[in-house]
Design an enzyme around this catalytic site. Structure first.
Site, PDB file in Angstrom:
ATOM      1  N   LYS A   1       0.854  -1.196   0.000  1.00 31.17           N
ATOM      2  CA  LYS A   1       0.000   0.000   0.000  1.00 31.17           C
ATOM      3  C   LYS A   1       0.882   1.236   0.000  1.00 31.17           C
ATOM      4  O   LYS A   1       1.764   1.375   0.843  1.00 31.17           O
ATOM      5  CB  LYS A   1      -0.890  -0.003   1.244  1.00 31.17           C
ATOM      6  CG  LYS A   1      -1.812   1.193   1.348  1.00 31.17           C
ATOM      7  CD  LYS A   1      -2.802   1.026   2.489  1.00 31.17           C
ATOM      8  CE  LYS A   1      -2.348   1.674   3.772  1.00 31.17           C
ATOM      9  NZ  LYS A   1      -2.478   3.130   3.819  1.00 31.17           N
TER      10      LYS A   1
ATOM     11  N   ASP B   1      -3.625   4.134  -1.816  1.00 35.17           N
ATOM     12  CA  ASP B   1      -4.561   4.589  -0.774  1.00 35.17           C
ATOM     13  C   ASP B   1      -4.601   6.118  -0.786  1.00 35.17           C
ATOM     14  O   ASP B   1      -4.028   6.778   0.077  1.00 35.17           O
ATOM     15  CB  ASP B   1      -4.098   4.049   0.586  1.00 35.17           C
ATOM     16  CG  ASP B   1      -5.136   4.284   1.673  1.00 35.17           C
ATOM     17  OD1 ASP B   1      -6.285   4.605   1.347  1.00 35.17           O
ATOM     18  OD2 ASP B   1      -4.770   4.134   2.864  1.00 35.17           O
TER      19      ASP B   1
ATOM     20  N   ASP C   1     -14.298  14.302  -4.306  1.00 30.40           N
ATOM     21  CA  ASP C   1     -14.469  15.561  -5.049  1.00 30.40           C
ATOM     22  C   ASP C   1     -15.797  15.457  -5.797  1.00 30.40           C
ATOM     23  O   ASP C   1     -16.562  14.498  -5.580  1.00 30.40           O
ATOM     24  CB  ASP C   1     -13.276  15.750  -6.014  1.00 30.40           C
ATOM     25  CG  ASP C   1     -12.967  17.226  -6.281  1.00 30.40           C
ATOM     26  OD1 ASP C   1     -13.925  17.989  -6.570  1.00 30.40           O
ATOM     27  OD2 ASP C   1     -11.797  17.609  -6.207  1.00 30.40           O
TER      28      ASP C   1
HETATM   29  O1  C5P Z   1       0.752   0.842  11.309  1.00 29.36           O
HETATM   30  P1  C5P Z   1      -0.635   0.333  11.089  1.00 29.36           P
HETATM   31  O2  C5P Z   1      -0.702  -1.162  10.822  1.00 29.36           O
HETATM   32  O3  C5P Z   1      -1.619   0.801  12.136  1.00 29.36           O
HETATM   33  O4  C5P Z   1      -1.046   1.027   9.703  1.00 29.36           O
HETATM   34  C1  C5P Z   1      -2.296   0.885   9.151  1.00 29.36           C
HETATM   35  C2  C5P Z   1      -2.333   1.500   7.783  1.00 29.36           C
HETATM   36  O5  C5P Z   1      -3.683   1.454   7.351  1.00 29.36           O
HETATM   37  C3  C5P Z   1      -1.906   2.968   7.722  1.00 29.36           C
HETATM   38  O6  C5P Z   1      -1.264   3.163   6.456  1.00 29.36           O
HETATM   39  C4  C5P Z   1      -3.203   3.729   7.767  1.00 29.36           C
HETATM   40  O7  C5P Z   1      -3.143   4.939   7.062  1.00 29.36           O
HETATM   41  C5  C5P Z   1      -4.154   2.760   7.076  1.00 29.36           C
HETATM   42  N1  C5P Z   1      -5.564   2.908   7.438  1.00 29.36           N
HETATM   43  C6  C5P Z   1      -6.047   2.782   8.739  1.00 29.36           C
HETATM   44  N2  C5P Z   1      -7.378   2.936   8.995  1.00 29.36           N
HETATM   45  C7  C5P Z   1      -8.231   3.206   8.009  1.00 29.36           C
HETATM   46  C8  C5P Z   1      -7.771   3.317   6.699  1.00 29.36           C
HETATM   47  C9  C5P Z   1      -6.413   3.150   6.453  1.00 29.36           C
HETATM   48  O8  C5P Z   1      -5.281   2.528   9.665  1.00 29.36           O
HETATM   49  N3  C5P Z   1      -9.524   3.306   8.266  1.00 29.36           N
END
Ligand code: C5P
Length: 237
Positions: A40, A68, A73
């Site tokens: 991602k 992501d 918009d």
């Molecule tokens: O470090 P961690 O495993 O918490 O990272 C989770 C990833 O998922 C991050 O890149 C964060 O931006 C993304 N994310 C999230 N919650 C969401 C959508 C995306 O934690 N609802």
């Protein structure tokens, strides 16, 4: 494109490349090696000049890519943005929940292998935030309503927390692809994530993909951490 010689569930793990530069992202991918085949790349890297070169590099390494970017918009603008990413080699792109016409425009503009995910409700948003926005629903009801809108608009799937998976699976069966962040292997600190699940719990609850960032990035051995999660996924399927 999927990586050859890997079991079919190898793509269930998506590693979040939450690093400030493409150089560091490539180094982490190389360190992880065969232990992950899906990555991602989000807003942090999109603010660097190398975002699309990194996407091309990942595809050339036979990795799948989740952009992501969380588009939001007017329908025409979102549709045109989705069309631009259609043949980039990216597999997944996020769009914020919101206007049905915006989601319909996105679904219509989708091309190539790109599949679209709606962010049903940011995990940082709580009941008070919804009330401040004039939304009277509970967070769970808001997730269900936004998933319904996404499905009706022809969107491929949703980003949700593991805790909403049972309800979404009951409602939609296998119709919606489910991508779940907030994953913490047993013993790893939850940090700023509120509603966490282990990889095995999320897969057993019906997640098609789990997103893991810090638990791999900050591990003493990221490849070993990713391999351990792959084993946990395989055991839960
Ligand atoms: O470090 P961690 O495993 O918490 O990272 C989770 C990833 O998922 C991050 O890149 C964060 O931006 C993304 N994310 C999230 N919650 C969401 C959508 C995306 O934690 N609802």
């Amino acid at each position: 494109m999927t990586t050859n010689n890997n079991p079919p569930n190898h793509d269930a793990l998506i590693v979040a490349l939450d690093v400030p530069t493409a150089k560091e992202a490539k180094a982490l991918v190389e360190q992880i090696g065969d232990a992950a085949s899906f990555y991602k790349i989000g807003l942090e890297l999109a603010m660097t000049p190398d975002y699309f070169a990194l996407l091309d590099w990942l595809v050339a390494q036979d990795k799948r890519v989740f952009c992501d970017i969380k588009l939001h918009d007017i329908p025409a603008t979102v549709g045109r943005a989705v069309a631009r990413l259609g043949n980039s080699g990216a597999s997944l792109l996020t769009i914020h929940a919101g206007q049905a016409a915006m989601l319909e425009a996105a679904a219509k503009a989708r091309a190539g292998d790109l599949r679209l995910l709606v962010v049903t409700l940011l995990t940082s948003i709580n009941q008070q935030d919804l009330m401040d926005m004039g939304v009277a629903r509970t967070p769970l009801d808001q997730v269900i309503a936004n998933a319904e809108m996404a499905e009706t608009a022809g969107i491929d799937g949703v980003v949700c927390s593991g805790h909403e998976l049972p309800m979404l699976r009951e409602e939609y069966g296998d119709e919606l692809l489910t991508v779940v962040p907030g994953i913490r292997p047993a013993g790893v600190d939850a940090g700023d994530q509120q509603r966490v699940m282990t990889p095995g719990q999320a897969i057993a609850a019906g997640a098609n993909h789990i997103v893991v960032g810090r638990a791999i990035r900050d591990a003493p051995d990221p490849a070993a951490a990713a391999a351990a999660i792959q084993d946990e996924i395989a055991a839960a399927i």
